[in-house]
Write a protein that holds these residues in place. Structure first.
Motif, PDB file in Angstrom:
ATOM      1  N   LEU A   1      43.780  25.069 -28.490  1.00 26.76           N
ATOM      2  CA  LEU A   1      45.142  25.404 -28.870  1.00 26.76           C
ATOM      3  C   LEU A   1      45.144  26.363 -30.047  1.00 26.76           C
ATOM      4  O   LEU A   1      45.905  27.317 -30.090  1.00 26.76           O
TER       5      LEU A   1
ATOM      6  N   GLY B   1      53.139  21.209 -31.187  1.00 23.14           N
ATOM      7  CA  GLY B   1      52.102  20.693 -32.073  1.00 23.14           C
ATOM      8  C   GLY B   1      52.612  20.163 -33.392  1.00 23.14           C
ATOM      9  O   GLY B   1      51.987  20.408 -34.432  1.00 23.14           O
TER      10      GLY B   1
ATOM     11  N   ILE C   1      50.499  24.217 -33.322  1.00 26.03           N
ATOM     12  CA  ILE C   1      50.242  25.175 -32.241  1.00 26.03           C
ATOM     13  C   ILE C   1      51.099  26.430 -32.410  1.00 26.03           C
ATOM     14  O   ILE C   1      50.615  27.547 -32.253  1.00 26.03           O
TER      15      ILE C   1
ATOM     16  N   ASN D   1      48.260  27.859 -38.406  1.00 17.21           N
ATOM     17  CA  ASN D   1      47.992  26.494 -37.964  1.00 17.21           C
ATOM     18  C   ASN D   1      48.094  25.458 -39.096  1.00 17.21           C
ATOM     19  O   ASN D   1      47.092  24.997 -39.640  1.00 17.21           O
TER      20      ASN D   1
END
Ligand code: K7E
Ligand code: CUA
Length: 663
Positions: free
Chosen positions: A69, A409, A427, A459
């Motif tokens: 990811l 995410g 993500i 991230n």
């Protein structure tokens, strides 16, 4: 693992890739109504799948989902050219730089990740002010070099490193009292305490019966307990039994007394435990978990659609312990909190198991204690649990107060005290700002509550706004602790720093503004902030606070005392610019105890003592005494020198150890 014959139980790399892709497809399919963003990154993410697939293939097909990811975002974010999705900042952003001679308003305490240390950072300048060694040894502070800190590390398990994740400040009445900072070591299952008078580690607890203490928090509002989550399930006790019977492994929830730093009790659960936070009333500790399957590999751990958040009813558990309702394992009362435990059969179970979408990541309790926010990780949602409803129910229909769709995410949520939540999206590489009350009123999976999204690089894991974990957050600044920095800093070789980004978060609905990138040595996970008025660090030591058996050595006390056939005690004062003794003589093979007191009363004048070839390094602050014990095993002359540049005659501040041969 090199072998000519292929292992038959080896997963087929292509099958693994297909499975991960399917999971990602499922995630993306859920994003049927793209949440507001100014670019076409949903399309880019789909394109990114190709790269993700190649990354997975390159790595042999057994890399983790998260790696794949992250690969997507690598591609999406490439070049660092993405702009904020909202540019409607209210224009109220104050300068985050602090002019020379002025002080920051807030302390930030950063976990140091695998460096094992705590870092003290000024906010808003983001300047690193100090490092506090905890699970590591550290030369500048002589930590792990003098007798007291060496013993602390040895008695705390004797490991040479730790993996700090979650720093937490002691609280009184739901606010920081400035007494202690606590932090967990995920790697070796430990919990440490830092005394904030001296900014020094003063206790390390090696928690029995668990591997990997991951989730960690102090109990609000009055720090009655520290809570640590055993993440990795193991046999109980882990003494060679049930080696390959994972269904007999256990994860334990641990309660620690913050004063004695000893384990009070543990609770065994079904599944595992990940992150934990408490309500604001001393009743519930709420833990996320991601392996209800009780599997041992990634396929198994992500198999089922649901996992179970565990809510621990702390007073009820304490009652069970008081009533002797436990099994003692390695000296610790272990209470059975599994679903079929007799203690869970009444209307008031000791542990409530609340189903959530599978593999959530964090739990954070909001400032007024109404809701626990469970970030979905593999689900693009945050599940809000109504803490008051836990009293009577584990049923999601009763206890889930809201479930907004925040993006891909979601890992962690923080709060500004103005009714807003901010969730990091690992993500998407974004922070989503949303309205808490709107999320309660909206339908499940609604994107309506989302106020603003802002790109981060890249991230993010934890995000923290000022004093967000108190009952009264200060808002104003928020830090996004991003795992990857990629192109944001000069290249420094293949291991990059992390990127902690400072945001001004203002008061309005769309008021986030990125103001600074800040490289961080790998790998901070989390941080916590306190206003400077809430701490009162000492400027010099108070000898009555000495730990262990240490004298205060004046110039008149300085000298050498033979204490045995093979032992001597050397006592010396230190002041600008001489030690209390110009030299001292010992015999080859003597055990030497060197006790050094810095008799300065002026703050900031540190003296050290290093002895070449003997691994001796003391760092002694004003009015402090440090002691080191070692063997003088080779005859010869050894200079003792001061390691802190204390005066114009610093280089001349020396003594000699004369080691005479023993016939
Ligand atoms: Cu999310 Cu260990 Cu707090 Cu890292 S955990 S990010
Ligand atoms: Cu004392 Cu340099």
């Amino acid at each position: 693992m090199a072998s000519d014959t292929p292992r038959t139980d080896e997963p087929d790399p292509n099958a693994v890739v297909d499975r991960y892709e399917q999971q990602l497809d499922d995630l993306l399919a859920e994003v049927d109504e793209p949440t507001p963003r100014a670019d076409d990154s949903i399309t880019l993410e789909l394109a990114g799948l190709e790269l993700s697939r190649r990354d997975l293939m390159k790595a042999g097909g057994t890399v983790g989902l998260a790696t794949g990811l992250a690969g997507c975002s690598t591609w999406v974010g490439g070049g660092g050219s993405r702009q904020p999705t909202s540019s409607s900042n209210d224009g109220q952003t104050p300068a985050h730089t602090v002019p020379p001679g002025e002080l920051d308003e807030y302390y930030g305490f950063w976990s140091g990740g695998h460096s094992g240390e705590i870092r003290v950072v000024g906010i808003p300048s983001m300047r690193e002010l100090m490092r506090i060694p905890v699970f590591n040894t550290e030369g500048a502070r002589g930590y792990g070099h003098d007798d007291t800190t060496s013993e602390l590390l040895a008695e705390g398990g004797g490991y040479s490193w730790g993996d700090n994740h979650h720093p937490a400040l002691s609280e009184t009445g739901g606010d920081y009292d400035g007494e202690y900072l606590f932090v967990n070591d995920k790697a070796n299952g430990r919990i440490a305490r830092v005394d904030l008078t001296y900014f020094e580690t003063d206790a390390i607890l090696d928690v029995p019966n668990v591997q990997a203490v991951h989730g960690f928090c102090v109990q609000s509002p009055d720090t009655e307990y520290l809570f640590g989550n055993g993440e990795f399930r193991t046999p109980l006790p882990n003494d060679g039994r049930a080696l390959d019977s994972p269904d007999e492994y256990a994860s334990l929830f641990t309660a620690v007394d913050p004063e004695s730093m000893s384990v009070e009790w543990q609770v065994r659960v079904d599944g595992n435990l990940d992150i934990v936070d408490t309500d604001k009333d001393g009743r519930w500790a709420i833990a996320s978990a991601y392996n209800s399957e009780e599997a041992t590999d990634v396929q198994g751990m992500t198999h089922d659609d649901r996992d179970f958040v565990k809510a621990f009813d702390v007073p009820r558990i304490q009652q069970a312990v008081d009533a002797g309702n436990y099994e003692e394992i390695n000296g610790v009362p272990v209470v059975d909190g599994r679903r079929d435990s007799p203690l869970n059969q009444s209307d008031t179970p000791i542990v409530r198991y609340i189903p959530t979408p599978k593999s959530p990541h964090c739990v954070e309790v909001g400032p007024n204690g109404d809701y626990a926010f469970v970030a979905g990780k593999l689900s693009p949602t945050v599940t809000m649990l109504d803490i008051a409803a836990l009293d009577t129910s584990s049923d999601p229909d009763d206890v889930v107060a809201g479930r907004p769709k925040v993006g891909l995410g979601p890992l962690h949520t923080t709060f500004d005290g103005n009714g807003h939540a901010y969730t990091s999206l690992f993500i998407d590489s974004q922070v989503a700002k949303w309205d808490i009350q709107a999320a309660v009123e909206a339908d499940t999976n609604s994107t309506e509550p989302i106020l603003e999204k802002y790109d981060v690089h890249y991230n993010p894991g934890h995000i923290q706004a000022l004093e967000a974990m108190t009952t009264d957050p200060a808002g104003e600044w928020l830090v996004s602790l991003n795992k990857l920095s990629k192109d944001r800093f000069l290249d420094v070789g293949p291991i990059h720093p992390d990127n902690d980004q400072l945001f001004h978060i203002g008061q309005g609905e769309k008021s986030m503004e990125l103001v600074a990138d800040h490289p961080a040595y790998p790998e901070p996970h989390d941080c916590v902030f306190a206003h400077r008025d809430k701490l009162s660090p000492a400027k010099t030591w108070d000898p009555s606070d000495y730990k262990g058996d240490k004298p205060f050595v004046t110039p008149a006390d300085s000298g050498v005392e033979r204490t045995g056939e093979r032992s001597v005690h050397v006592r010396a004062s230190a002041m600008r610019s001489e030690y209390g003794i110009p030299d001292f003589q010992v015999k080859e093979g003597d055990e030497v105890t060197l006790t050094l007191t810095n008799i300065e009363e002026v703050p900031d004048i540190i003296h050290g003592a290093a002895i070449p070839a003997h691994d001796i390094n003391l760092a002694v602050a004003p009015q402090d005494t440090r002691q080191a014990t070692f063997t003088a095993d080779e005859p010869g002359v050894y200079w003792v020198y001061c390691t802190y540049f204390c005066s114009a005659l610093h280089l001349e501040m020396r003594s000699r150890m004369l080691v005479e041969p023993r016939e």
